[in-house]
Write an enzyme that holds these catalytic residues in place. Structure first.
Site, mmCIF file in Angstrom:
data_model
loop_
_atom_site.group_PDB
_atom_site.id
_atom_site.type_symbol
_atom_site.label_atom_id
_atom_site.label_comp_id
_atom_site.label_asym_id
_atom_site.label_seq_id
_atom_site.Cartn_x
_atom_site.Cartn_y
_atom_site.Cartn_z
ATOM 1 C CG LEU A 61 -1.572 -0.998 1.335
ATOM 2 C CD1 LEU A 61 -1.408 -1.925 1.763
ATOM 3 C CD2 LEU A 61 -2.794 -0.421 2.423
ATOM 4 N N GLY B 24 1.321 3.722 4.966
ATOM 5 C CA GLY B 24 2.488 3.658 3.951
ATOM 6 C C GLY B 24 2.539 2.178 4.399
ATOM 7 C CB SER B 25 0.867 -0.200 5.391
ATOM 8 O OG SER B 25 0.027 -0.120 4.850
ATOM 9 N NE ARG B 26 4.330 -7.212 2.704
ATOM 10 C CZ ARG B 26 6.013 -8.064 2.714
ATOM 11 N NH1 ARG B 26 7.293 -7.588 1.612
ATOM 12 N NH2 ARG B 26 6.738 -9.834 2.010
#
Length: 249
Positions: A119, A207-209
């Site tokens: 993301l 901001g991530s996953r």
């Protein structure tokens, strides 16, 4: 304003217009906007304009649009917006396999397909459940804040595992992983909650996953580099129910 016949079986409604802002983000956006107005009041334009644009960016980051969720009982849906950056066979996380004292079994040991979704700050960061069912585990693991698109982010970064069991016994797990800028994973659910497919379950700030662990023997319908939409994109299918007409098995 709402219109009818919005899902894939001609049911429900969808709202048009500006997406709602999730309450978790309103405080940040309003605080930044307030600072911008204060700077404008004192004619500090070099600060006022950047803060005004920053407040708009914050509101955009926490947008929470309506989604049209596929209704086939076999479908496993993407839990996050973003880009598929990895599809590989891995062992499930230890926290999802080991006995945790709850009396509820976790995932079985053995390789499964992991689909990793990155993301960016421009993607919607509201996460949704990939299947409907009961939350069997919710495990928070403190860690580092490495770039979320790195391979080792799955093992090293701050993360939260979620395990959901469907009524037919199928279990799907996903992991919310904090990124380089993110500093908090926010959960909307707890163990024992009954969820509908595509229901909002949490968010990761900035901001991530998200890693999805498919049931053993289940392949992925998505490809590397593909953009997926939380609550809408089908990433796999498993179970005894028939697929929708026109979807290959």
């Amino acid at each position: 304003m709402a219109t009818d016949l919005q899902d894939n079986r001609g049911r429900g409604e969808i709202h048009s217009g500006v997406p709602r802002i999730h309450p978790e983000g309103r405080k940040f956006g309003l605080a930044t906007l307030a600072l911008s107005l204060v700077c404008a009041w004192f004619a500090w334009e070099t600060l006022a304009w950047p803060l005004a644009f920053l407040s708009l960016a914050v509101f955009a980051f926490f947008r929470d649009p309506q989604r049209v969720v596929p209704q086939d009982a076999r479908f496993i849906i993407a839990p996050a917006d973003g880009t598929v950056v990895q599809i590989e066979q891995v062992e499930p996380p230890h926290e999802l396999v080991v006995e945790d004292g709850s009396g509820e079994a976790g995932l079985l040991p053995g390789a499964v397909t992991r689909v990793s979704i990155y993301l960016s700050p421009f993607d919607v960061h509201i996460n949704r459940t990939p299947i409907g069912g009961i939350v069997r585990r919710l495990v928070y693991v403190p860690g580092k804040f490495l770039n979320a698109d790195l391979d080792k982010a799955s093992e090293d970064n701050e993360r939260q595992h979620v395990l959901i069991e469907r009524s037919d016994g199928v279990k799907v797990a996903f992991t919310q992983i904090a990124g380089l800028v993110a500093r908090r994973i926010v959960s909307f659910v707890k163990p024992g909650d009954m969820l509908g497919v595509g229901q909002r379950v949490g968010l990761i700030r900035f901001g991530s996953r998200v890693d999805v662990y498919l049931p053993q023997g289940t392949g992925s319908y998505v490809m590397l580099g593909q953009k997926v939409v939380a609550g809408e994109t089908v990433i796999a299918a498993v179970g005894s129910q028939p697929l929708l007409e026109g979807v290959s098995q």
